[in-house]
Design a protein around this motif. Sequence first.
Motif, PDB file in Angstrom:
ATOM      1  N   LYS A  62       0.791  -1.230   0.000  1.00 21.29           N
ATOM      2  CA  LYS A  62       0.000   0.000   0.000  1.00 21.29           C
ATOM      3  C   LYS A  62       0.828   1.286   0.000  1.00 21.29           C
ATOM      4  N   GLY A  63       2.119   1.189   0.246  1.00 22.92           N
ATOM      5  CA  GLY A  63       2.940   2.395   0.286  1.00 22.92           C
ATOM      6  C   GLY A  63       3.318   2.938  -1.081  1.00 22.92           C
ATOM      7  N   SER A  67       0.253   1.019  -6.327  1.00 20.75           N
ATOM      8  CA  SER A  67      -0.870   0.347  -5.681  1.00 20.75           C
ATOM      9  C   SER A  67      -2.185   1.081  -5.914  1.00 20.75           C
ATOM     10  N   ARG A 196      -0.533   2.228   5.658  1.00 17.08           N
ATOM     11  CA  ARG A 196      -0.113   2.010   4.266  1.00 17.08           C
ATOM     12  C   ARG A 196       1.180   1.197   4.227  1.00 17.08           C
TER      13      ARG A 196
END
Length: 232
Positions: A62-63, A67, A196
């Motif tokens: 998620k970083g 994404s 994240r």
Amino acid sequence: MSNLTVGTPATRLPTALADDFFDRDAQILARELLGKVIRHRVGDLWLSARIIETEAYYCAEKGSHASLGYTEKRKALFLDGGHIYMYYARGGDSLNFSAQGPGNAVLIKSAYPWVDEVSGPASLAQMLLNNPDAEGRPRPSQKLCAGQTLLCKAMGLKVPVWDAKRFDPEMMLVEDVGLVPAQIIQTTRLGIPHGRDEHLMYRFVDAAYAAYCTRNPLRRGQVEGRDYLLLA
């Protein structure tokens, strides 16, 4: 053209890393890029900096920008390893290289000015002019590229010029000059919002230059094995 008088001409031409160097796992690439030298030609000068800090990003976590999904602006992240991905961060330019696998990349987090037979004192002087401090005074050279936007400013790298491009051996490249970090620090990335995947240890720092990166991972209060790992 540079606004400085050109000094002694380069005694050799830089040798670019092959595109397939970048076609590897993002964490491996992030480590292997430490000690390599980024070179950007501005007029008659090669502006150069040794990479001392990188961050790996994957499409599946998620970083990463990837994404959030494919867009025309993010297309470089989904191209073969060895493409340049640039974006704006906090009003400045940031430099990334695509890695193996769609959506995977390495952010060049910080670097250290490099002077040699290709990039002489005039090149460093130009970098100092490019990136003064808030009062317009020259920054200490060891802090000139201590951050992703400071690096791009010092080297004259701009999003509109280089985003989604391949390296150009006559204008912009990464070179192996034979430097291998004696020790690498692995720790968490910076600026990742809560939730994240901020816990992932995808940031890599040349230990000898820890004091000159974006944020020193060896600062007071940090504990080996909890906050960072030391890699041989």
